[in-house]
Design a protein around this motif. Structure first.
Motif, PDB file in Angstrom:
ATOM      1  N   GLU A   1       0.831  -1.204   0.000  1.00  0.00           N
ATOM      2  CA  GLU A   1       0.000   0.000   0.000  1.00  0.00           C
ATOM      3  C   GLU A   1       0.865   1.253   0.000  1.00  0.00           C
ATOM      4  O   GLU A   1       0.578   2.218  -0.723  1.00  0.00           O
ATOM      5  N   ILE A   2       1.922   1.256   0.810  1.00  0.00           N
ATOM      6  CA  ILE A   2       2.841   2.396   0.821  1.00  0.00           C
ATOM      7  C   ILE A   2       3.468   2.569  -0.554  1.00  0.00           C
ATOM      8  O   ILE A   2       3.552   3.688  -1.091  1.00  0.00           O
ATOM      9  N   ARG A   3       3.907   1.480  -1.141  1.00  0.00           N
ATOM     10  CA  ARG A   3       4.530   1.538  -2.458  1.00  0.00           C
ATOM     11  C   ARG A   3       3.576   2.148  -3.488  1.00  0.00           C
ATOM     12  O   ARG A   3       3.955   3.007  -4.285  1.00  0.00           O
ATOM     13  N   ASP A   4       2.326   1.710  -3.460  1.00  0.00           N
ATOM     14  CA  ASP A   4       1.337   2.238  -4.405  1.00  0.00           C
ATOM     15  C   ASP A   4       1.070   3.725  -4.172  1.00  0.00           C
ATOM     16  O   ASP A   4       0.907   4.492  -5.125  1.00  0.00           O
ATOM     17  N   GLN A   5       1.037   4.121  -2.893  1.00  0.00           N
ATOM     18  CA  GLN A   5       0.704   5.507  -2.561  1.00  0.00           C
ATOM     19  C   GLN A   5       1.808   6.483  -2.958  1.00  0.00           C
ATOM     20  O   GLN A   5       1.526   7.623  -3.342  1.00  0.00           O
ATOM     21  N   ILE A   6       3.061   6.061  -2.866  1.00  0.00           N
ATOM     22  CA  ILE A   6       4.154   6.993  -3.152  1.00  0.00           C
ATOM     23  C   ILE A   6       4.569   6.964  -4.618  1.00  0.00           C
ATOM     24  O   ILE A   6       5.277   7.875  -5.073  1.00  0.00           O
ATOM     25  N   GLU A   7       4.139   5.955  -5.351  1.00  0.00           N
ATOM     26  CA  GLU A   7       4.512   5.874  -6.761  1.00  0.00           C
ATOM     27  C   GLU A   7       3.935   7.061  -7.535  1.00  0.00           C
ATOM     28  O   GLU A   7       2.733   7.322  -7.485  1.00  0.00           O
ATOM     29  N   GLY A   8       4.801   7.794  -8.181  1.00  0.00           N
ATOM     30  CA  GLY A   8       4.367   8.930  -8.988  1.00  0.00           C
ATOM     31  C   GLY A   8       4.151  10.209  -8.217  1.00  0.00           C
ATOM     32  O   GLY A   8       3.761  11.222  -8.816  1.00  0.00           O
ATOM     33  N   ASP A   9       4.405  10.225  -6.884  1.00  0.00           N
ATOM     34  CA  ASP A   9       4.239  11.486  -6.152  1.00  0.00           C
ATOM     35  C   ASP A   9       5.391  12.427  -6.500  1.00  0.00           C
ATOM     36  O   ASP A   9       6.291  12.087  -7.282  1.00  0.00           O
ATOM     37  N   LYS A  10       5.381  13.630  -5.929  1.00  0.00           N
ATOM     38  CA  LYS A  10       6.368  14.627  -6.351  1.00  0.00           C
ATOM     39  C   LYS A  10       7.795  14.181  -6.061  1.00  0.00           C
ATOM     40  O   LYS A  10       8.715  14.472  -6.821  1.00  0.00           O
ATOM     41  N   TRP A  11       7.991  13.452  -4.941  1.00  0.00           N
ATOM     42  CA  TRP A  11       9.342  12.998  -4.613  1.00  0.00           C
ATOM     43  C   TRP A  11       9.770  11.884  -5.555  1.00  0.00           C
ATOM     44  O   TRP A  11      10.934  11.822  -5.956  1.00  0.00           O
ATOM     45  N   ASP A  12       8.849  11.008  -5.921  1.00  0.00           N
ATOM     46  CA  ASP A  12       9.161   9.957  -6.876  1.00  0.00           C
ATOM     47  C   ASP A  12       9.519  10.551  -8.237  1.00  0.00           C
ATOM     48  O   ASP A  12      10.459  10.104  -8.905  1.00  0.00           O
ATOM     49  N   GLN A  13       8.795  11.570  -8.630  1.00  0.00           N
ATOM     50  CA  GLN A  13       9.085  12.231  -9.912  1.00  0.00           C
ATOM     51  C   GLN A  13      10.459  12.911  -9.883  1.00  0.00           C
ATOM     52  O   GLN A  13      11.230  12.812 -10.851  1.00  0.00           O
ATOM     53  N   GLN A  14      10.765  13.598  -8.767  1.00  0.00           N
ATOM     54  CA  GLN A  14      12.067  14.252  -8.680  1.00  0.00           C
ATOM     55  C   GLN A  14      13.204  13.235  -8.615  1.00  0.00           C
ATOM     56  O   GLN A  14      14.292  13.464  -9.161  1.00  0.00           O
TER      57      GLN A  14
ATOM     58  N   GLN B   1      13.168  10.356 -10.118  1.00  0.00           N
ATOM     59  CA  GLN B   1      13.331   9.860 -11.479  1.00  0.00           C
ATOM     60  C   GLN B   1      14.166  10.831 -12.316  1.00  0.00           C
ATOM     61  O   GLN B   1      15.019  10.416 -13.096  1.00  0.00           O
ATOM     62  N   GLU B   2      13.926  12.112 -12.134  1.00  0.00           N
ATOM     63  CA  GLU B   2      14.728  13.115 -12.849  1.00  0.00           C
ATOM     64  C   GLU B   2      16.202  13.017 -12.452  1.00  0.00           C
ATOM     65  O   GLU B   2      17.095  13.116 -13.308  1.00  0.00           O
ATOM     66  N   LEU B   3      16.458  12.814 -11.163  1.00  0.00           N
ATOM     67  CA  LEU B   3      17.839  12.669 -10.704  1.00  0.00           C
ATOM     68  C   LEU B   3      18.469  11.386 -11.259  1.00  0.00           C
ATOM     69  O   LEU B   3      19.646  11.375 -11.640  1.00  0.00           O
ATOM     70  N   ARG B   4      17.696  10.321 -11.324  1.00  0.00           N
ATOM     71  CA  ARG B   4      18.227   9.069 -11.877  1.00  0.00           C
ATOM     72  C   ARG B   4      18.593   9.243 -13.343  1.00  0.00           C
ATOM     73  O   ARG B   4      19.636   8.738 -13.794  1.00  0.00           O
ATOM     74  N   GLU B   5      17.729   9.927 -14.076  1.00  0.00           N
ATOM     75  CA  GLU B   5      18.005  10.139 -15.497  1.00  0.00           C
ATOM     76  C   GLU B   5      19.273  10.951 -15.695  1.00  0.00           C
ATOM     77  O   GLU B   5      19.979  10.778 -16.696  1.00  0.00           O
ATOM     78  N   ALA B   6      19.563  11.818 -14.721  1.00  0.00           N
ATOM     79  CA  ALA B   6      20.801  12.603 -14.778  1.00  0.00           C
ATOM     80  C   ALA B   6      21.952  11.889 -14.080  1.00  0.00           C
ATOM     81  O   ALA B   6      23.031  12.465 -13.927  1.00  0.00           O
ATOM     82  N   GLU B   7      21.717  10.633 -13.666  1.00  0.00           N
ATOM     83  CA  GLU B   7      22.702   9.840 -12.929  1.00  0.00           C
ATOM     84  C   GLU B   7      23.189  10.588 -11.686  1.00  0.00           C
ATOM     85  O   GLU B   7      24.375  10.598 -11.365  1.00  0.00           O
TER      86      GLU B   7
END
Length: 358
Positions: A323-336, A338-344
């Motif tokens: 449930e926690i995993r589902d709730q945080i997926e795609g939230d603002k921190w998850d999105q940020q 992902q941006e950091l991962r893409e920039a390594e």
């Protein structure tokens, strides 16, 4: 999140206020300085904060960025502190905790501080326990009042009504600071004897020993072995995996030997400490061979590491990992992230999310 995909849960997060305006007692500056100096000993040099970063009134937004962008932490438990005998706001204020949880409702819970000497302390327990995000209460074993250090150990008459109120409320965990005392507080108030008295008398409450294994290791593991409602919270202790690896191995080994892996909780201690080094250290930790042979300590498997770094805390909080995993997926921190991962660039560099004059 770990490489295995398991969630990382921080069992203690704080928004400290290390500013001079917050000082109420002559020893408050000493407390601030000792906290900074301890962090400098426990952290790798690369993760020790500058004085500009450390000596400030840390905000909920700064804590969130530190945890969710500079580390692998997915979920945290905010602990406010009842130290308003030394600091005007208690050192880690409730109000910032409420704000932090309201801003990040799917990633946070809270343990609320209680001062048993306040006239309405019992009413406070029931009031705060009624809030959905409050999962426990936080106590401190001593207090400075009228020129004297007073004991507020769990077996004191002044504290017992707080435990009775907690047992009769919607929270089921009491966290108690057990650590080397700062400033001039007597060491005797920080020992473990009172925990066993409380754990025996309140079987429906869980007792979380904050900083377990850093001090009073033998007493801690025996209390855990005797009482299945006593948990070890590794705030500060976790950092020794990098700075004092032998001491960490012995502390963890004794806990595993006597009580098993299910009641040991990782905690970062942020904002006083950086959260990422102990996560990496625990994930990469191997029990030294000589301690396995000579002390019969178990191998620290991936399963045990996942429990310590998150699964145990979620179980104690009554939270479902999926449930926690589902709730945080795609939230603002998850999105940020992902941006950091893409920039390594994830996790972000230590303290880089803080604004400074440099």
């Amino acid at each position: 999140m770990l490489e295995s995909g398991a969630l990382v849960v921080d069992a203690v997060g704080h928004c400290f206020n290390h500013t001079p305006d917050n000082h109420k007692h002559p020893h408050a500056q000493r407390w601030d300085d000792e906290t900074y100096e301890l962090g400098a000993k426990l952290l790798p040099d690369s993760h020790v904060p500058s004085e500009e970063v450390f000596y400030r009134d840390h905000s909920p937004e700064e804590l969130a960025r530190l945890l969710f962008l500079e580390s692998q932490i997915d979920y945290t438990v905010y602990h406010s502190l009842p130290l308003d005998d030394y600091f005007h706001d208690g050192y880690v204020s409730r109000e910032k905790g409420f704000e932090f949880c309201e801003q990040n409702p799917t990633r946070t819970s809270m343990y609320v501080d209680i001062n048993p000497l306040e006239d309405d302390a019992v009413e406070q327990v029931h009031h705060y326990a009624s809030k959905d995000f409050v999962k426990g209460i936080k106590l401190y074993p001593s207090r400075y009042q009228n020129g004297h250090d007073l004991s507020l150990q769990l077996n004191e008459e002044s504290v017992w009504p707080i435990l009775e109120a907690a047992a009769d409320s919607d929270v089921d965990t009491v966290a108690m600071h057990k650590f080397i005392p700062f400033a001039t507080a007597p060491v005797k108030y920080f020992r473990m004897d009172d925990v066993e008295d409380a754990a025996s008398s309140f079987r429906d409450l869980n007792f979380e020993i904050i900083h377990a294994g850093f001090s009073f290791l033998e007493e801690t593991v025996f209390a855990m072995a005797s009482h299945d409602n006593v948990y070890a919270n590794l705030e500060n202790t976790a950092c020794m995996v990098n700075s004092r690896p032998r001491k960490f191995a012995e502390s963890l080994g004794e806990m595993l030997y006597w009580a098993g892996p299910d009641r040991i909780l990782f905690a970062s201690g942020a904002t006083a400490l950086h959260p990422q080094p102990p996560i990496e250290g625990i994930w990469n930790f191997e029990m030294p061979e000589d301690l396995r042979v000579n002390q019969d300590y178990p191998e620290v498997t991936q399963e045990i590491k996942e429990k310590i770094l998150g699964k145990n805390a979620l179980r104690l909080l009554g939270e479902d990992p999926e449930e926690i995993r589902d709730q945080i997926e795609g939230d603002k921190w998850d999105q940020q992230r992902q941006e950091l991962r893409e920039a390594e660039d994830f996790p972000a560099a230590p303290w880089s999310t803080y604004e400074t004059s440099a």
